[in-house]
Enzyme design. Structure first.
Site, short mmCIF file in Angstrom:
data_model
loop_
_atom_site.label_atom_id
_atom_site.label_comp_id
_atom_site.label_asym_id
_atom_site.label_seq_id
_atom_site.Cartn_x
_atom_site.Cartn_y
_atom_site.Cartn_z
CB SER A 85 10.92 90.03 32.11
OG SER A 85 11.95 90.80 32.69
CE LYS A 137 32.31 87.32 49.80
NZ LYS A 137 32.42 87.10 48.36
#
Length: 267
Positions: A85, A137
């Site tokens: 990765s 949020k």
């Protein structure tokens, strides 16, 4: 004195290790080391990577610094036990990559994980009162299930990050984005499989990578020595009982990356 050191290093290969999860502390250390390599005019760099990956932005900054350094220094990456990765992302910033046949590599992709402990909180009678400025949020809040709208937003974020990953690997390895996408589905490979895919250039040990770096820099492969740029030990590793920089760095990484997209193999 400074001029003497620069002349001294011109006959040596710099060596930088990237081990463990890639986060802000790794980025800071590696960027400082790369700057030292350039300042001291090393002719070549051996980049030893043994990492499952890590955060997106930190991996990108190291990659960009390697690209700039390559204009002045030959860079050969050596993949150790694992370079997956984000480790791959950094590795393709080198001129060439050498991998052990059994190295675990690949895992090209992005993952974002959140924890939902809503049922546990209900069982023990704990709830949270949330006041927020916008509908999203508290996205990925651990005390409720993700909504369909939030899933779309997060998937878009992941897809954009994935595209960046694919395009960088394609550029670094001189492959087409379509070719990279054909195997960039999160799967891992051995070094031998990675060679067949074009992810690495040669199979071999770190010593083989060192010799190749020396050859590229016009140095004697047999006699050229390596100068390892080591990070200073942290206060905790020096003075706390059982202190370990690796353990401390891992704890810091887990704290910093909660709810963040990662270029990291989760195996």
């Amino acid at each position: 004195m400074l001029g003497f050191l620069k002349r001294k290093f011109r006959k040596k290969i710099a060596r930088i290790e990237i081990t463990g999860a890639i986060g802000s502390s790794t980025r800071t250390r590696v960027l400082e080391a790369l700057e030292f390599v350039e300042e001291q005019k090393f002719p070549a760099l051996l980049l030893r990577i043994d990492s499952p990956g890590g955060t997106v932005g930190d991996s990108q900054e190291i990659y960009d610094a390697l690209k700039r350094l390559r204009e002045k220094v030959k860079v050969v990456a050596s993949f150790g036990n694992i370079s997956a990765s984000g480790g791959v992302y950094i590795g393709v910033g080198a001129d060439y990559i050498v991998s052990n046949p059994g190295t675990i590599t690949g895992s090209i992709g992005v993952i974002l994980r959140g924890n939902n402990i809503e049922k546990l909180l209900d069982k023990i009678g704990v709830s949270f009162k949330v006041i927020k400025s916008g509908a999203y949020k508290d996205i990925l809040a651990f005390d409720r299930e993700i909504t369909p709208e939030e899933r779309v937003i997060l998937q878009s974020l992941i897809d954009t990050s994935y595209d960046q990953f694919v395009n960088t690997v394609a550029e670094g390895r001189k492959l087409s984005p379509a070719t990279v996408r054909s195997f960039a589905d999160g799967r891992v490979f051995t070094g031998e499989q990675a060679l067949a895919l074009g992810l690495v250039d040669r199979l071999g040990t770190e010593e083989d990578a060192r010799k190749w770096a020396a050859e590229l820099a016009g140095l004697d492969p047999k006699n050229t020595k390596v100068f390892t740029i080591k990070p200073p030990k942290s206060f905790a590793a020096k003075f706390l009982p059982g202190g370990s920089d690796n353990a401390i760095a891992r704890f810091q990484f887990e704290m910093e990356t909660s709810g963040m997209p990662l270029w990291m193999w989760q195996g």
